[in-house]
Scaffold this motif. Structure first.
Motif, PDB file in Angstrom:
ATOM      1  N   GLU A 137       2.363   1.929   3.453  1.00 10.32           N
ATOM      2  CA  GLU A 137       3.264   1.079   3.767  1.00 10.32           C
ATOM      3  C   GLU A 137       4.735   1.480   3.084  1.00 10.32           C
ATOM      4  O   GLU A 137       5.690   1.380   3.487  1.00 10.32           O
ATOM      5  CB  GLU A 137       3.138  -0.262   3.400  1.00 10.32           C
ATOM      6  CG  GLU A 137       2.085  -1.167   4.243  1.00 10.32           C
ATOM      7  CD  GLU A 137       2.040  -2.715   4.113  1.00 10.32           C
ATOM      8  OE1 GLU A 137       2.918  -3.030   3.223  1.00 10.32           O
ATOM      9  OE2 GLU A 137       1.259  -3.095   4.623  1.00 10.32           O
ATOM     10  N   TYR A 138       4.397   1.737   1.730  1.00  5.81           N
ATOM     11  CA  TYR A 138       5.668   2.309   1.022  1.00  5.81           C
ATOM     12  C   TYR A 138       6.161   3.533   1.713  1.00  5.81           C
ATOM     13  O   TYR A 138       7.855   3.548   1.920  1.00  5.81           O
ATOM     14  CB  TYR A 138       5.211   2.617  -0.389  1.00  5.81           C
ATOM     15  CG  TYR A 138       6.340   3.420  -1.268  1.00  5.81           C
ATOM     16  CD1 TYR A 138       7.142   2.446  -1.871  1.00  5.81           C
ATOM     17  CD2 TYR A 138       6.170   4.688  -1.477  1.00  5.81           C
ATOM     18  CE1 TYR A 138       7.975   2.878  -2.852  1.00  5.81           C
ATOM     19  CE2 TYR A 138       7.525   5.281  -2.265  1.00  5.81           C
ATOM     20  CZ  TYR A 138       8.215   4.400  -2.927  1.00  5.81           C
ATOM     21  OH  TYR A 138       9.291   4.970  -3.754  1.00  5.81           O
ATOM     22  N   THR A 139       5.417   4.608   2.059  1.00  5.68           N
ATOM     23  CA  THR A 139       6.155   5.680   2.754  1.00  5.68           C
ATOM     24  C   THR A 139       6.806   5.366   4.029  1.00  5.68           C
ATOM     25  O   THR A 139       8.111   5.898   4.413  1.00  5.68           O
ATOM     26  CB  THR A 139       4.797   6.566   3.143  1.00  5.68           C
ATOM     27  OG1 THR A 139       4.243   7.068   1.951  1.00  5.68           O
ATOM     28  CG2 THR A 139       5.215   7.803   4.134  1.00  5.68           C
ATOM     29  N   LYS A 140       6.383   4.495   4.826  1.00  2.00           N
ATOM     30  CA  LYS A 140       6.857   3.894   6.067  1.00  2.00           C
ATOM     31  C   LYS A 140       8.398   3.341   5.559  1.00  2.00           C
ATOM     32  O   LYS A 140       9.187   3.466   6.314  1.00  2.00           O
ATOM     33  CB  LYS A 140       5.956   3.144   7.019  1.00  2.00           C
ATOM     34  CG  LYS A 140       4.894   4.084   7.684  1.00  2.00           C
ATOM     35  CD  LYS A 140       3.899   3.028   8.462  1.00  2.00           C
ATOM     36  CE  LYS A 140       4.598   2.649   9.643  1.00  2.00           C
ATOM     37  NZ  LYS A 140       4.686   3.713  10.669  1.00  2.00           N
ATOM     38  N   ALA A 141       8.217   2.280   4.799  1.00  2.86           N
ATOM     39  CA  ALA A 141       9.345   1.611   4.323  1.00  2.86           C
ATOM     40  C   ALA A 141      10.520   2.718   3.845  1.00  2.86           C
ATOM     41  O   ALA A 141      11.511   2.555   4.052  1.00  2.86           O
ATOM     42  CB  ALA A 141       9.068   0.516   3.276  1.00  2.86           C
ATOM     43  N   LYS A 197       1.772   7.549  11.794  1.00  7.64           N
ATOM     44  CA  LYS A 197       0.862   7.046  11.017  1.00  7.64           C
ATOM     45  C   LYS A 197       0.765   7.979   9.593  1.00  7.64           C
ATOM     46  O   LYS A 197       1.000   9.161   9.655  1.00  7.64           O
ATOM     47  CB  LYS A 197      -0.778   7.478  11.569  1.00  7.64           C
ATOM     48  CG  LYS A 197      -0.930   6.373  12.928  1.00  7.64           C
ATOM     49  CD  LYS A 197      -1.973   6.886  13.766  1.00  7.64           C
ATOM     50  CE  LYS A 197      -2.073   8.129  14.361  1.00  7.64           C
ATOM     51  NZ  LYS A 197      -3.401   8.522  15.315  1.00  7.64           N
ATOM     52  N   VAL A 198       0.368   7.064   8.507  1.00  8.13           N
ATOM     53  CA  VAL A 198       0.260   7.695   7.391  1.00  8.13           C
ATOM     54  C   VAL A 198      -1.002   7.578   6.820  1.00  8.13           C
ATOM     55  O   VAL A 198      -1.394   6.531   6.557  1.00  8.13           O
ATOM     56  CB  VAL A 198       1.512   7.097   6.642  1.00  8.13           C
ATOM     57  CG1 VAL A 198       1.680   7.741   4.888  1.00  8.13           C
ATOM     58  CG2 VAL A 198       2.686   6.995   7.141  1.00  8.13           C
ATOM     59  N   GLN A 199      -1.413   8.665   5.649  1.00  5.10           N
ATOM     60  CA  GLN A 199      -2.541   8.616   4.946  1.00  5.10           C
ATOM     61  C   GLN A 199      -2.188   9.427   3.778  1.00  5.10           C
ATOM     62  O   GLN A 199      -1.320  10.390   3.734  1.00  5.10           O
ATOM     63  CB  GLN A 199      -3.748   9.155   5.737  1.00  5.10           C
ATOM     64  CG  GLN A 199      -5.058   8.805   5.075  1.00  5.10           C
ATOM     65  CD  GLN A 199      -5.530   7.508   5.109  1.00  5.10           C
ATOM     66  OE1 GLN A 199      -5.239   6.757   6.241  1.00  5.10           O
ATOM     67  NE2 GLN A 199      -6.349   7.164   4.149  1.00  5.10           N
ATOM     68  N   GLU A 200      -2.719   8.893   2.566  1.00  2.00           N
ATOM     69  CA  GLU A 200      -2.467   9.468   1.149  1.00  2.00           C
ATOM     70  C   GLU A 200      -3.889   9.878   0.741  1.00  2.00           C
ATOM     71  O   GLU A 200      -4.914   9.420   0.976  1.00  2.00           O
ATOM     72  CB  GLU A 200      -1.639   8.682   0.305  1.00  2.00           C
ATOM     73  CG  GLU A 200      -2.316   7.416  -0.354  1.00  2.00           C
ATOM     74  CD  GLU A 200      -2.385   6.458   0.692  1.00  2.00           C
ATOM     75  OE1 GLU A 200      -3.312   5.531   0.677  1.00  2.00           O
ATOM     76  OE2 GLU A 200      -1.548   6.373   1.803  1.00  2.00           O
ATOM     77  N   LEU A 201      -3.808  10.882  -0.110  1.00  2.00           N
ATOM     78  CA  LEU A 201      -5.098  11.315  -0.889  1.00  2.00           C
ATOM     79  C   LEU A 201      -4.592  11.644  -2.367  1.00  2.00           C
ATOM     80  O   LEU A 201      -3.436  11.897  -2.550  1.00  2.00           O
ATOM     81  CB  LEU A 201      -5.784  12.215  -0.454  1.00  2.00           C
ATOM     82  CG  LEU A 201      -5.228  13.939  -0.416  1.00  2.00           C
ATOM     83  CD1 LEU A 201      -5.208  14.660  -1.749  1.00  2.00           C
ATOM     84  CD2 LEU A 201      -5.526  14.604   0.912  1.00  2.00           C
ATOM     85  N   SER A 217       0.772  -1.134  -0.013  1.00  2.00           N
ATOM     86  CA  SER A 217       0.040  -0.005   0.059  1.00  2.00           C
ATOM     87  C   SER A 217       1.015   1.189   0.070  1.00  2.00           C
ATOM     88  O   SER A 217       2.161   1.355   0.347  1.00  2.00           O
ATOM     89  CB  SER A 217      -0.978  -0.038   1.234  1.00  2.00           C
ATOM     90  OG  SER A 217      -0.243   0.089   2.370  1.00  2.00           O
ATOM     91  N   ALA A 218       0.243   2.242  -0.158  1.00  2.00           N
ATOM     92  CA  ALA A 218       0.957   3.528  -0.474  1.00  2.00           C
ATOM     93  C   ALA A 218       1.598   3.790   1.090  1.00  2.00           C
ATOM     94  O   ALA A 218       2.711   4.605   1.257  1.00  2.00           O
ATOM     95  CB  ALA A 218       0.380   4.928  -0.956  1.00  2.00           C
TER      96      ALA A 218
END
Length: 646
Positions: free
Chosen positions: A334-338, A435-439, A331-332
């Motif tokens: 997960e990609y950001t955290k990685a 925590k991460v959230q995309e739009l 997921s996007a």
């Protein structure tokens, strides 16, 4: 002389002389990525010095900026302190200007601002480091093949840079006129500062400072007591690859300074990948994620052992770190955290930058911030994207026995093992709370905003203010947006404060629903004009944040009575940036991200592409990141609804 010299002064002076004197015989021409008509640092000696605003002007801008953040009592209080500053700070302003005149080779803010990063004792992970994700490679997403291409490109980029063959950085407002060979030939003929004035006045083209490029390659932040240092050895020819927390090196430049072929690079990567074992039980790399005091002590103990000293030197002096991860994101978020922190083991967070590859071929640049800002990094980033389209790798005869790869090993004491385990626990606890959230909104993009004749950046910043207003029950918050001052010698950044009287007025009017659409559109135009003015002031060195920061640093250095405003709680409150925002204007960007700068804040990375709007929002526990992202989505759509009616 300034107390705050550039940490990398010696390196910069040497590099400037080298590039300006056209040392074009260091690398063979075949190693170049570019061969420019104008030497890389052609404009560097003639760039203007960053101006120091008047104290009166900075005080006035300060009061205008903080008014929408404060109640009447707080504003009255801070106004009185600002009035006192114009008297208390008079000697500081005089001293700052006097010192600046004696240091024309740099800017008044470069030293203090670099020191601010290097003196910070917190972990660089999340606090300072950020990442930019690269769009997929249409030729191949095989991670080793893609990595081989990028290693070749970065090596040739470095060769062009060090030999002065990389094109000078120029901001072209009329690229059809100035981004041409005829412009370059004319600039080469003009003497001294005339080249700068002609470029400004006739071509509306603005050469940019390129000093930060001196620490792009072979550079590392070294933990030290009280204040870290930056080191750089541009003579080193090797790259460092990390797989499962195990480190390896191989030379990407041959003895004659030519670049290893992509097939040979691939061969080396394949040998590393196939030969890498399991994760080390006690990974040394996790120490780079520790707070700087802990890492300082651990590193000092590490290098007392000769094997470790040699290994760390290899890592420090490598061109950069190439990370081959074993897991891919689904997921996007997960990609950001990685890419932002990963497992903390398959990284070396002190390096100027790291190229990270997942098994599915997705790639990003993770970078440390003390050495520079986005100018140098984005130039390399765009080169990787464009050059990957025309760089091929097609290994036919794999000969792993021919691969020249060295493993980097460590020897640990019981005390170091205990420190590593402690840092691992702290790292996982800290990163787990992010925590991460995309739009993504596909109904508008750059083309849309050109049609409605509004600043796209201003509209998104207005939406951010509306979103916070909605979720906070009608409150405002200090908001940070970075603007580059690289049009000036050794310029870094200036703060744009997007929370303005205009955005507050417009937000209230839209949410009240009492005004007509034409009236609301006029308020939006006012927001756009105000924001554009703030951005212009910032990039021209006419903001107030860096100026006041420079005065406060000088006050601390000189001792005596420090102006009360610099220790005041209200002043601290308006510099507590609840929303830290940044935009990346490049079509090569897949996604970018960074953590909030305060524990109760939001990190908002956004991009306005040709056909869509994207944002990547981060927050720690205690802030509802999805609630904010939903509010931001609704706010953007409300503004687009109004513009659609127009």
């Amino acid at each position: 002389m300034l107390k705050y010299p550039l940490t990398q002064t010696v390196n910069i002076i040497f590099w400037n002389r080298k590039c300006l004197s056209h040392f074009s015989n260091i690398f063979p021409h075949s190693a170049y990525l570019e061969k420019s008509t104008l030497p890389t640092l052609y404009f560097q000696p003639y760039l203007p010095q960053l101006p120091i605003p008047t104290l009166q002007n900075s005080c006035q801008l300060y009061l205008t900026a903080v008014k929408p953040l404060l109640n009447s009592e707080q504003y009255s209080h801070i106004s009185s302190l600002v009035d006192k500053l114009q008297t208390e700070g008079r000697h500081l302003q005089y001293e700052l200007v006097a010192r600046n005149k004696l240091n024309k080779q740099t800017s008044y803010i470069t030293g203090p601002w670099t020191d601010r990063y290097l003196r910070d004792r917190s972990s660089v992970v999340l606090t300072h480091n950020a990442f930019i994700g690269l769009k997929p490679d249409l030729q191949t997403m095989d991670p080793l093949k893609r990595a081989a291409k990028m290693i070749s490109i970065t090596a040739r980029f470095k060769a062009s840079l060090l030999d002065g063959q990389l094109k000078p950085m120029i901001y072209h407002t009329q690229p059809i006129k100035s981004d041409t060979e005829s412009y370059a030939r004319l600039m080469k003929l003009l003497p001294g500062r005339l080249k700068i004035y002609t470029s400004y006045l006739y071509y509306k083209a603005y050469p940019l400072d390129m000093v930060q490029f001196s620490n792009l390659f072979n550079s590392t932040r070294i933990p030290m007591p009280e204040k870290d240092i930056l080191t750089c050895n541009t003579n080193a020819r090797h790259i460092c690859v990390v797989v499962n927390g195990n480190f390896y090196t191989f030379d990407v430049f041959l003895p004659d300074k030519s670049v290893l072929s992509t097939d040979e690079i691939y061969n080396n990567l394949l040998k590393i990948k196939q030969g890498s074992g399991d994760y080390p039980k006690h990974p040394v790399s996790i120490l780079t994620a520790a707070d700087r005091d802990t890492w300082t002590s651990a590193r000092a103990e590490l290098v007392q052992i000769e094997l470790n000293a040699k290994s760390i030197k290899l890592i420090d002096e490598s061109l950069y770190i190439l990370c081959l991860d074993s897991q891919e994101s689904v997921s996007a978020s997960e990609y950001t955290k990685a890419m932002l922190h990963g497992d903390g083991i398959n990284r070396w967070f002190d390096k100027s930058f790291q190229l990270i590859f997942q098994p599915n071929g997705h790639c990003s640049i993770h970078f440390e911030h003390s050495w520079g800002d986005g100018v140098a990094l984005l130039r390399l980033f765009n080169a990787l994207y464009e050059q990957s389209k025309i760089t091929s790798v097609d290994p036919q005869n794999i000969q792993l026995n021919d691969a020249k790869v060295n493993e980097v090993k460590f020897e640990l004491t019981d005390n170091l093992i205990q420190t590593i385990e402690k840092v691992k626990t702290e790292f996982y606890t800290r990163t787990k709370g992010l925590k991460v959230q995309e739009l993504q909104i596909i109904r508008a993009g750059k083309h849309y905003f050109k049609k409605v004749e509004l600043s796209s950046d201003a509209v998104i910043q207005l939406a951010i203010q509306m979103a916070y207003f909605l979720i906070s029950g009608g409150k405002t918050a200090a908001t940070y947006e970075s603007a580059s001052t690289s049009a000036f010698k050794h310029g870094r950044t200036e703060t744009v404060r997007p929370c303005t009287f205009e955005t507050l007025q417009c937000t209230k009017a839209i949410l009240n629903g009492k005004l007509s659409t034409p009236q609301l559109l006029e308020l939006m135009k006012a927001c756009s004009r105000k924001h554009s003015t703030l951005v212009k002031q910032a990039v021209m060195g006419k903001g107030f944040d860096r100026h006041l920061f420079g005065l406060s640093c000088l006050a601390n250095e000189l001792g005596g009575t420090i102006p009360k405003i610099f220790t005041d709680e209200v002043h601290k409150y308006i510099n507590h940036f609840t929303m830290s925002t940044s935009t990346l204007d490049s079509e090569a960007v897949l996604v970018g991200g960074f953590a909030p700068v305060v524990h109760d804040g939001y990190g908002i990375g956004y991009g306005i592409r040709e056909d869509r709007i994207e944002a990547n929002v981060t927050a720690y526990e205690g802030r509802e990141v999805k609630q904010f992202t939903d509010a931001l989505t609704n706010s953007i759509n409300m503004l687009l609804d109004l513009l659609d009616e127009k």
